[in-house]
Design an enzyme around this catalytic site. Structure first.
Site, PDB file in Angstrom:
ATOM      1  N   ASP A  62       0.838  -1.204   0.000  1.00  0.00           N
ATOM      2  CA  ASP A  62       0.000   0.000   0.000  1.00  0.00           C
ATOM      3  C   ASP A  62       0.872   1.253   0.000  1.00  0.00           C
ATOM      4  OD1 ASP A  62      -2.243  -1.498   0.057  1.00  0.00           O
ATOM      5  OD2 ASP A  62      -2.816  -1.050   2.122  1.00  0.00           O
ATOM      6  N   ASP A  68       0.277   8.299   7.862  1.00  0.00           N
ATOM      7  CA  ASP A  68       0.426   6.874   8.240  1.00  0.00           C
ATOM      8  C   ASP A  68       1.654   6.716   9.136  1.00  0.00           C
ATOM      9  OD1 ASP A  68      -0.552   5.732   4.965  1.00  0.00           O
ATOM     10  OD2 ASP A  68      -1.692   5.497   6.822  1.00  0.00           O
ATOM     11  N   GLU A  90       0.239  -2.075  10.786  1.00  0.00           N
ATOM     12  CA  GLU A  90       0.127  -2.136   9.331  1.00  0.00           C
ATOM     13  C   GLU A  90       1.388  -1.566   8.690  1.00  0.00           C
ATOM     14  OE1 GLU A  90      -2.935   0.327   7.690  1.00  0.00           O
ATOM     15  OE2 GLU A  90      -2.619  -0.410   5.676  1.00  0.00           O
ATOM     16  N   GLU A  91       2.022  -0.616   9.385  1.00  0.00           N
ATOM     17  CA  GLU A  91       3.174   0.097   8.811  1.00  0.00           C
ATOM     18  C   GLU A  91       4.521  -0.535   9.159  1.00  0.00           C
ATOM     19  OE1 GLU A  91       2.176   1.970   6.630  1.00  0.00           O
ATOM     20  OE2 GLU A  91       0.115   2.174   7.322  1.00  0.00           O
ATOM     21  N   ASP A 109      -3.745  -0.533  13.259  1.00  0.00           N
ATOM     22  CA  ASP A 109      -3.712   0.171  11.979  1.00  0.00           C
ATOM     23  C   ASP A 109      -3.659   1.644  12.373  1.00  0.00           C
ATOM     24  OD1 ASP A 109      -6.080   0.478   9.170  1.00  0.00           O
ATOM     25  OD2 ASP A 109      -4.168   1.465   9.620  1.00  0.00           O
ATOM     26  N   LEU A 111      -3.396   4.474  10.884  1.00  0.00           N
ATOM     27  CA  LEU A 111      -4.200   5.449  10.152  1.00  0.00           C
ATOM     28  C   LEU A 111      -5.021   4.700   9.108  1.00  0.00           C
ATOM     29  CD1 LEU A 111      -4.839   7.942   8.191  1.00  0.00           C
ATOM     30  CD2 LEU A 111      -4.460   8.464  10.569  1.00  0.00           C
ATOM     31  N   ASP A 112      -6.297   4.538   9.383  1.00  0.00           N
ATOM     32  CA  ASP A 112      -7.179   3.826   8.445  1.00  0.00           C
ATOM     33  C   ASP A 112      -7.877   4.845   7.543  1.00  0.00           C
ATOM     34  OD1 ASP A 112      -8.868   1.500   7.576  1.00  0.00           O
ATOM     35  OD2 ASP A 112     -10.419   2.816   8.380  1.00  0.00           O
ATOM     36  N   GLU A 272      -7.394  -5.090  11.289  1.00  0.00           N
ATOM     37  CA  GLU A 272      -8.636  -4.443  10.822  1.00  0.00           C
ATOM     38  C   GLU A 272      -9.843  -5.356  11.079  1.00  0.00           C
ATOM     39  OE1 GLU A 272      -7.116  -3.586   6.797  1.00  0.00           O
ATOM     40  OE2 GLU A 272      -7.419  -1.456   7.192  1.00  0.00           O
TER      41      GLU A 272
HETATM   42  P1  AHG Z   1      -5.956   1.776   4.975  1.00  0.00           P
HETATM   43  O1  AHG Z   1      -6.011   3.234   4.609  1.00  0.00           O
HETATM   44  O2  AHG Z   1      -5.552   1.531   6.395  1.00  0.00           O
HETATM   45  O3  AHG Z   1      -5.192   0.965   3.964  1.00  0.00           O
HETATM   46  O4  AHG Z   1      -7.454   1.219   4.925  1.00  0.00           O
HETATM   47  C1  AHG Z   1      -8.229   1.529   3.832  1.00  0.00           C
HETATM   48  C2  AHG Z   1      -9.261   0.459   3.662  1.00  0.00           C
HETATM   49  C3  AHG Z   1     -10.527   0.721   4.460  1.00  0.00           C
HETATM   50  O5  AHG Z   1     -10.428   1.747   5.392  1.00  0.00           O
HETATM   51  C4  AHG Z   1     -11.537   1.078   3.413  1.00  0.00           C
HETATM   52  O6  AHG Z   1     -12.779   0.508   3.719  1.00  0.00           O
HETATM   53  C5  AHG Z   1     -10.975   0.468   2.153  1.00  0.00           C
HETATM   54  O7  AHG Z   1      -9.569   0.439   2.305  1.00  0.00           O
HETATM   55  C6  AHG Z   1     -11.307   1.264   0.926  1.00  0.00           C
HETATM   56  O8  AHG Z   1     -10.837   0.479  -0.133  1.00  0.00           O
HETATM   57  P2  AHG Z   1     -11.035   0.993  -1.659  1.00  0.00           P
HETATM   58  O9  AHG Z   1     -10.161   2.196  -1.786  1.00  0.00           O
HETATM   59  O10 AHG Z   1     -10.574  -0.183  -2.492  1.00  0.00           O
HETATM   60  O11 AHG Z   1     -12.501   1.291  -1.840  1.00  0.00           O
HETATM   61 MN    MN Z   2      -7.044   0.412   7.282  1.00  0.00          MN
HETATM   62 MN    MN Z   3      -3.814   2.143   7.478  1.00  0.00          MN
END
Ligand code: AHG
Ligand code: MN
Ligand code: MN
Length: 345
Positions: A62, A68, A90-91, A109, A111-112, A272
């Protein structure tokens, strides 16, 4: 002067003399303090140097944003001072073994919803607290049902902390004047029937039949077999979707799909899906992969992904039924939708 219980008072009341519970409380209090510091950053955005700029990629591939990394640093600094055996983030590529004999371990996590940082949408922090097994390196290869506590913070119009210690779900709101979390919701219960679904609908062509059938049934509204009209939401922050479901019900779906790398969906099991599943079940909802209860799953690897479908229990059960009874899915996914797909052309 508001009379709500503070987080500290609530934790004291729930913990009692049990040393393990007190260790959990200390970690929750430290995570809460760290979240106030993160909240200060998110609400200042670019003024705090938060631009959403990519800083590289994490082990899961990611894109890693500036917040983050800063959120991860803040949380690790807050927890590093406590008797904690293992940290997992996560990081961070691997586990951080701090004090193998300590009673608890924490996965988070930091920063989600990173993709929302520079668009001023709600983001959050998610955490899971496990008892440390005799082999500390196995702290996060336990089933989700072993969790001692789980929580998340939403950095939104309000900064809200959602917490379960296994005795129901509480919601705390940050009082910015006193910089304390105050209890604004206790023994939260998710409405069992929902008429709102959350899914990234742009991926419809990649979904398996049961998911397509379930969403098409929702879209057929009162004319369809579900017999009810549905609304849709998709925020792109798991924490914001989860908070909305706790307040007014709904079903959230991030299923596995046919895209390369998304066979097991996008969300990670350890920091998560496990914590979210614990909270949602404690609030009377359901959390499943479509075929298995999320809390029964034992992670094989730290950043393992898992399909996550969670929310109002009747809606989750309907979707599980479609996974186990393919004829129902086929029946719903009748020729009416065979070629036209999700939206009328
Ligand atoms: P993170 O930013 O920690 O990677 O989490 C993002 C996750 C979750 O929060 C969200 O429901 C989903 O990614 C969105 O995914 P898409 O961008 O594929 O829709
Ligand atoms: Mn997340
Ligand atoms: Mn995250």
């Amino acid at each position: 002067m508001s009379q709500e219980l503070t987080l500290q008072q609530r934790l004291e009341a729930l913990a009692g003399p049990d040393p393990l519970r007190r260790a959990v409380n200390e970690a929750v209090a430290a995570l809460a303090q760290a979240s106030i510091e993160i909240s200060d950053l998110t609400c200042r955005g670019a003024l705090a140097g938060i631009t959403g700029q990519a800083r590289g990629r994490n082990t899961d591939g990611d894109v890693q944003k500036d917040l983050d990394v800063r959120a991860d640093d803040i949380i690790r600094a807050a927890l590093g001072r406590l008797p904690i055996a293992v940290l997992a983030s996560e990081e961070m590529a691997d586990l951080d073994i701090l004090n193998a004999n300590a009673p608890i371990s924490v996965a988070f996590d930091p920063l989600d919803g990173s993709s929302n940082i520079n668009t001023n949408m709600s983001v959050g922090t998610i955490f899971s607290i496990m008892p440390t097994p005799s082999d500390a390196s196995a702290a996060f290869t336990q089933p989700g049902s072993a969790q001692l506590a789980a929580g998340f913070v939403v950095y939104g119009p309000q900064t809200s902390l959602v917490l379960t210690l296994g005795q129901g779900v509480d919601i705390f709101t940050l009082d910015r004047d006193s910089r304390e979390y105050k209890l604004t919701g206790s023994t939260v219960q998710i409405p069992p029937n929902a008429t709102e679904f959350a899914i990234n609908a742009s991926n419809r062509r990649h979904w398996d039949l049961p998911v397509r059938a379930y969403i098409d049934e929702c879209l057929m509204g009162a004319d369809g077999m579900g017999g009810k009209d549905f609304n849709m939401r998709w925020i792109g922050s798991l924490v914001a979707e989860a908070f909305r479901i706790l307040i007014r019900g709904g079903i959230f779906l991030y299923p596995g799909d046919a895209r390369h790398g998304y066979e097991e969906g996008r969300l990670r099991l350890v920091y998560e899906a496990h914590p979210m599943a614990f909270i949602i079940e404690q609030a009377g909802g359901g959390a499943t992969t479509g075929r298995q209860r999320v809390l029964d799953l034992v992670p094989r690897t730290l950043h393992q992904r898992v399909p996550l479908i969670m929310g109002s229990i009747k809606n989750v059960q309907r979707l599980e039924h479609m996974h186990t009874a393919p004829d129902v899915a086929l029946e719903t996914n009748a020729p009416l939708f065979g070629h036209r797909g999700l939206f009328r052309v």
